[in-house]
Design a protein around this motif. Structure first.
Motif, PDB file in Angstrom:
ATOM      1  N   PHE A 178      39.396  41.180  42.844  1.00 21.27           N
ATOM      2  CA  PHE A 178      40.097  41.214  41.441  1.00 21.27           C
ATOM      3  C   PHE A 178      39.251  42.035  40.689  1.00 21.27           C
ATOM      4  CE2 PHE A 178      40.542  39.452  37.224  1.00 21.27           C
ATOM      5  CZ  PHE A 178      41.898  39.672  37.111  1.00 21.27           C
ATOM      6  N   GLY A 179      37.779  42.128  40.668  1.00 17.50           N
ATOM      7  CA  GLY A 179      36.925  42.936  39.902  1.00 17.50           C
ATOM      8  C   GLY A 179      37.454  44.403  40.133  1.00 17.50           C
ATOM      9  N   GLU A 180      37.491  44.861  41.410  1.00 16.61           N
ATOM     10  CA  GLU A 180      38.016  46.270  41.564  1.00 16.61           C
ATOM     11  C   GLU A 180      39.289  46.513  40.661  1.00 16.61           C
ATOM     12  OE1 GLU A 180      38.004  46.595  45.796  1.00 16.61           O
ATOM     13  OE2 GLU A 180      35.972  46.649  45.861  1.00 16.61           O
ATOM     14  N   LEU A 181      40.177  45.643  40.909  1.00 18.71           N
ATOM     15  CA  LEU A 181      41.556  45.750  40.338  1.00 18.71           C
ATOM     16  C   LEU A 181      41.539  45.605  38.948  1.00 18.71           C
ATOM     17  CD1 LEU A 181      44.744  45.711  40.595  1.00 18.71           C
ATOM     18  CD2 LEU A 181      44.571  43.286  40.404  1.00 18.71           C
ATOM     19  N   ALA A 182      40.617  44.795  38.423  1.00 20.56           N
ATOM     20  CA  ALA A 182      40.646  44.985  36.814  1.00 20.56           C
ATOM     21  C   ALA A 182      39.761  46.096  36.200  1.00 20.56           C
ATOM     22  CB  ALA A 182      39.565  43.526  36.358  1.00 20.56           C
ATOM     23  N   LEU A 183      39.020  46.810  36.950  1.00 21.93           N
ATOM     24  CA  LEU A 183      38.509  48.128  36.624  1.00 21.93           C
ATOM     25  C   LEU A 183      39.304  49.237  36.606  1.00 21.93           C
ATOM     26  CD1 LEU A 183      34.808  47.378  37.721  1.00 21.93           C
ATOM     27  CD2 LEU A 183      35.535  47.326  35.502  1.00 21.93           C
ATOM     28  N   ARG A 184      40.127  49.228  37.894  1.00 26.34           N
ATOM     29  CA  ARG A 184      40.942  50.484  38.211  1.00 26.34           C
ATOM     30  C   ARG A 184      42.440  50.304  37.460  1.00 26.34           C
ATOM     31  NH1 ARG A 184      40.919  49.107  42.993  1.00 26.34           N
ATOM     32  NH2 ARG A 184      43.092  48.426  43.099  1.00 26.34           N
ATOM     33  N   CYS A 185      42.958  49.039  37.451  1.00 24.26           N
ATOM     34  CA  CYS A 185      44.366  49.119  37.017  1.00 24.26           C
ATOM     35  C   CYS A 185      44.321  49.133  35.349  1.00 24.26           C
ATOM     36  CB  CYS A 185      44.902  47.810  37.341  1.00 24.26           C
ATOM     37  SG  CYS A 185      46.751  47.888  37.048  1.00 24.26           S
ATOM     38  N   ASP A 186      45.511  50.083  34.733  1.00 29.31           N
ATOM     39  CA  ASP A 186      45.615  49.975  33.328  1.00 29.31           C
ATOM     40  C   ASP A 186      46.872  49.040  32.830  1.00 29.31           C
ATOM     41  OD1 ASP A 186      43.330  51.459  32.780  1.00 29.31           O
ATOM     42  OD2 ASP A 186      44.308  53.268  33.107  1.00 29.31           O
ATOM     43  N   ASP A 187      47.596  48.687  33.795  1.00 27.52           N
ATOM     44  CA  ASP A 187      48.845  47.928  33.785  1.00 27.52           C
ATOM     45  C   ASP A 187      48.455  46.422  33.528  1.00 27.52           C
ATOM     46  OD1 ASP A 187      51.198  46.656  33.546  1.00 27.52           O
ATOM     47  OD2 ASP A 187      52.059  47.758  35.342  1.00 27.52           O
ATOM     48  N   LEU A 188      48.545  45.819  32.336  1.00 28.13           N
ATOM     49  CA  LEU A 188      48.251  44.298  32.024  1.00 28.13           C
ATOM     50  C   LEU A 188      49.207  43.728  32.629  1.00 28.13           C
ATOM     51  CD1 LEU A 188      46.573  42.207  30.433  1.00 28.13           C
ATOM     52  CD2 LEU A 188      48.060  42.507  28.823  1.00 28.13           C
ATOM     53  N   ASP A 189      50.492  43.742  32.915  1.00 27.37           N
ATOM     54  CA  ASP A 189      51.216  42.876  33.505  1.00 27.37           C
ATOM     55  C   ASP A 189      50.975  42.637  34.871  1.00 27.37           C
ATOM     56  OD1 ASP A 189      52.827  42.134  31.307  1.00 27.37           O
ATOM     57  OD2 ASP A 189      54.056  43.635  31.456  1.00 27.37           O
ATOM     58  N   HIS A 190      50.599  44.033  35.569  1.00 28.26           N
ATOM     59  CA  HIS A 190      50.035  43.740  37.221  1.00 28.26           C
ATOM     60  C   HIS A 190      49.111  42.954  37.303  1.00 28.26           C
ATOM     61  CE1 HIS A 190      49.981  45.303  41.242  1.00 28.26           C
ATOM     62  NE2 HIS A 190      48.825  45.551  40.978  1.00 28.26           N
ATOM     63  N   ILE A 191      47.985  43.461  36.422  1.00 27.45           N
ATOM     64  CA  ILE A 191      46.724  42.508  36.226  1.00 27.45           C
ATOM     65  C   ILE A 191      46.862  41.185  36.063  1.00 27.45           C
ATOM     66  CG2 ILE A 191      44.560  42.112  35.368  1.00 27.45           C
ATOM     67  CD1 ILE A 191      44.189  45.115  34.402  1.00 27.45           C
ATOM     68  N   LEU A 192      47.628  40.677  35.460  1.00 24.45           N
ATOM     69  CA  LEU A 192      48.112  39.190  35.113  1.00 24.45           C
ATOM     70  C   LEU A 192      48.697  38.489  36.344  1.00 24.45           C
ATOM     71  CD1 LEU A 192      49.223  39.045  31.391  1.00 24.45           C
ATOM     72  CD2 LEU A 192      46.799  38.765  32.524  1.00 24.45           C
ATOM     73  N   GLU A 193      49.717  39.606  37.038  1.00 24.26           N
ATOM     74  CA  GLU A 193      50.404  38.938  38.110  1.00 24.26           C
ATOM     75  C   GLU A 193      49.415  38.689  39.341  1.00 24.26           C
ATOM     76  OE1 GLU A 193      54.168  40.352  41.026  1.00 24.26           O
ATOM     77  OE2 GLU A 193      53.845  41.288  39.016  1.00 24.26           O
ATOM     78  N   GLN A 194      48.814  39.776  39.407  1.00 19.25           N
ATOM     79  CA  GLN A 194      47.589  39.622  40.577  1.00 19.25           C
ATOM     80  C   GLN A 194      46.671  38.803  40.640  1.00 19.25           C
ATOM     81  OE1 GLN A 194      47.728  41.515  43.794  1.00 19.25           O
ATOM     82  NE2 GLN A 194      49.948  41.942  43.030  1.00 19.25           N
ATOM     83  N   ALA A 195      46.231  38.516  39.112  1.00 24.20           N
ATOM     84  CA  ALA A 195      45.248  37.425  38.960  1.00 24.20           C
ATOM     85  C   ALA A 195      45.722  36.125  39.222  1.00 24.20           C
ATOM     86  CB  ALA A 195      44.988  37.544  37.566  1.00 24.20           C
TER      87      ALA A 195
END
Length: 713
Positions: A10-27
């Motif tokens: 998740f740390g890698e995703l949080a640093l790499r992704c700029d789509d908030l909805d995608h980050i929240l869904e994956q979280a």
């Protein structure tokens, strides 16, 4: 190990992704798998600081994610996590006594959950809550809680990073827009900018000045600009500029400037001082505006104004003469119209009253003659004729008062459907078999606030008019409905906007042309042959409905029939019970020994009322004014009924007597009698329980019936 792996992923995703909805869904997905749970979600805190929106989630049924909002109230697990900043753990919510839970949590079958706050950036409120849910009771270990807090902090950092990036992008976009706006403003501004130093020396001109004057930049920056003004304006312009530089006040002057073609154009020169950190003037910003077109327009307007002034003076004198002549003509017209209206009204009244008075006087003459002749047996016929004519005269008076909206009404909550059903059989007999009668009553009709007797008279009058409009038969339709009067209609009809009950009477008769419809409510206006109608029917209906707070509308056309619609004010409440029919007797209610107080300043009426009461076996007290009546009431023992005229001498009217009497004897029955339009004097007191109203003239049987009923109540 699984939780540590999820933190890395998740740390890698949080640093790499700029789509908030995608980050929240994956979280949500990753945290559910990391804890081996059934459901997980991210709830975003809204601007009110209390509402949480389910922004993202996994495992939830449709209609939850993106739609459900939760209040983080005190006593809830969400409220605890937000206010304390600590995880809220519920191993088994069925056994939980500390917290309350939203309905959708229990509806989904959740048995255990843990809430962890997602902090905000520096100086910001929390972003929301990360929640992990289980469909079975379970314990969340210290390791689970530690993992969730670290995970929530990673999520908070990702959210804050995206917030900061969005704010920076917005700031950069705003800066680009500001620069573009400034550039466009300079390029599109019709004014010519210029600058000067603190001593007033010109330091810069735009290219438009060079194009206008044909000067080079070097010439303009030296002193050649001083040669540009018209010789008549040069000294005035230079002197004003020197004064502005010396005083530090803004500069504003108009002057003619020579152009490259050799012609002169009017320009307006303005400048404002630019101050340094210590407040001293360090330079000047200025503009030049081309006002040639405005000056030409001003000169043209001056010339036009000079010409118009004389024309206005001449025209004003002519208008004053015309107004004087028009005022005189209008006064003559108003006087003629007034006399025509008075003539029509008095002529109609005189015609009808002369007929009725002739019948009364003639009957009384024959009664006197037959009594002198000893022919007593024939007196009943003349008595009946005189009474009939007197009743018709009373009805004519009521119609006149109804038209002028000055009759005394007794408005009560009335069921219009019930009223129509009660008159339906009479209407069918009145219109005859040639007319088909249809009745369409709206189910659940609102209650109206009207005088029931006047309402019955209005309906009968409309049905009789409809019958007369269908000499060869036709169809008569009576219907009730609900209606809403909007503010525009209310202003046009002089009504209060809101809910109304409508009673509509429609016929298939001959109809009326527009000019007849326009005069339909005028008193004594009728299209019927001489002797067939008084012309007071519709005017009476109009006056009664308007006085009741309603409106009457007539739609008609020749050959198309007529529709009359009565708008009656709605009453929020149940209808009053219908009165017993005139034939009903209540003699048993008038037991001897009752005491009644009669207050009336007219001795004859007071004597008649007392005689009726004595025939009923009642004892009476009499008074000619309110003060005397109240003194008699104080001195008397038991008094069951007060009968009082509304118009009394001595400064106390009947309404005030009734109020004072009921204050002395709470629950005292009161019968108000009146012969004129004292509605404003009566006020709302006539609507109180135990108080009734009887309108003069009345027959003694009606008076006796009303008093019997009130004494029996």
């Amino acid at each position: 190990m699984r939780q540590q792996e999820v933190l890395v992923r998740f740390g890698e995703l949080a640093l790499r992704c700029d789509d908030l909805d995608h980050i929240l869904e994956q979280a949500s997905l990753l945290v559910r798998d990391a804890l081996g749970s059934d459901l997980a979600k991210v709830m975003e805190l809204q601007e009110d600081g209390e509402t949480l929106l389910v922004r993202a989630g996994v495992g939830w049924p449709p209609g939850i994610v993106g739609q459900v909002r939760v209040k983080a109230e005190r006593g809830s697990s969400e409220g605890f996590a937000l206010r304390k900043g600590e995880p809220a753990v519920s191993p088994d919510i069925d056994a939980e006594e500390r917290f309350t839970y939203p309905a959708f949590i229990r509806d989904t079958g959740v048995r255990a959950l843990v809430n962890v706050i997602i902090i905000g950036g520096e100086g910001r409120p929390p972003y929301g809550i990360l929640q992990v849910d289980s469909l079975r009771p379970r314990e969340f270990s210290d390791t689970d809680i530690s993992f969730l807090r670290s995970y929530a902090n990673l999520l908070a950092a990702a959210v804050d990073r995206l917030r900061v990036a969005a704010e920076q992008e917005a700031a950069q976009q705003a800066l680009r827009e500001s620069e573009d706006h400034h550039r466009a403003s300079v390029e599109l501004n019709p004014q010519i900018p210029w600058t000067a130093d603190a001593n007033g020396r010109i330091t810069g001109f735009s290219d438009r000045w060079l194009d206008l004057t044909g000067q080079t930049r070097e010439e303009a920056l030296r002193t050649s600009w001083r040669d540009s003004p018209h010789p008549e304006d040069r000294e005035r312009l230079e002197g004003a500029w020197r004064n502005a530089v010396r005083s530090g006040q803004p500069f504003d002057m108009e002057a003619r400037i020579r152009t490259a073609s050799g012609d002169y154009r009017w320009l307006r020169a303005r400048a404002a001082p630019r101050h340094g950190p210590q407040g001293t003037i360090v330079g000047w910003y200025g503009t030049l505006e081309d006002i040639e077109d405005r000056k030409r327009l001003e000169n043209a307007l001056h010339a036009l104004n000079d010409a118009l002034e004389q024309r206005v003076i001449e025209r004003t004198e002519a208008l004053e003469r015309e107004q004087q002549q028009r005022a005189a003509a209008e006064e003559k017209l108003r006087q003629a119209q007034k006399m025509e209206a008075v003539g029509q009204l008095t002529g109609g009244i005189a015609h009808d009253f002369n007929n009725l008075l002739t019948a009364i006087i003639g009957s009384l003459s024959f009664m006197e003659k037959r009594r002198a002749q000893g022919r007593i047996g024939e007196l009943d016929r003349y008595i009946a004729a005189a009474q009939s004519a007197a009743k018709r005269a009373a009805a004519l008076t009521h119609r006149l008062l109804a038209f002028s909206r000055r009759q005394t009404l007794d408005p009560r909550p009335t069921d219009i459907n019930q009223l129509v059903r009660g008159l339906e059989e009479m209407i069918r007999r009145t219109v005859g078999p040639e007319v088909e009668v249809e009745v369409a009553l709206r189910a659940g009709l609102w209650t109206a606030l009207v005088d029931r007797n006047q309402m019955e008279n209005a309906l009968l009058n409309l049905c009789i008019n409809a019958r007369d409009a269908m000499p060869d038969g036709g169809r008569l339709r009576i219907e009730t409905a609900h209606a809403w009067v909007d503010p525009l209609m209310a202003e046009e009809w002089d009504l209060t906007a809101g809910a109304y009950v409508t009673l509509t009477v429609t016929d298939t008769g001959t109809g009326m042309p527009p000019e007849v419809v326009e005069r339909a409510f005028d008193p004594f206006f009728t299209t019927k042959p001489l002797g067939k109608g008084t012309g007071l029917g519709l005017s009476m209906i109009y006056g009664f409905v308007r006085q009741s707070g309603g409106h009457v509308r007539i739609d008609s056309a020749p050959g198309q029939g007529t529709s009359a619609v009565l708008y009656l004010p709605r009453h929020s409440g149940a209808a009053a019970a219908a009165e017993a029919p005139p034939g009903a007797t209540m003699a048993a209610a008038a037991a001897p020994g009752r005491t009644v107080l009669v207050v009336d300043d007219e001795p004859a009426i007071r004597s008649l009322v007392t005689e009726v009461l004595e025939d009923m076996g009642c004892s009476t007290l009499q008074a000619a004014d309110g003060a005397t009546g109240l003194n008699a009431l104080r001195a008397a023992g038991q008094v069951e009924l007060l009968v009082t005229d509304v118009g009394l001498p001595g400064g106390m009217n009947g309404r005030q007597v009734a109020e004072a009497a009921r204050a002395l004897r709470p629950g005292l029955k009161v019968l108000l009698i009146t012969g004129y339009a004292e509605s404003a004097v009566i006020g709302e007191v006539a609507l109180e329980p135990g108080i009734e109203l009887l309108t003069k003239p009345f027959v003694m049987d009606d008076l006796a019936r009303r008093m019997r009923r009130m004494l029996a109540a």
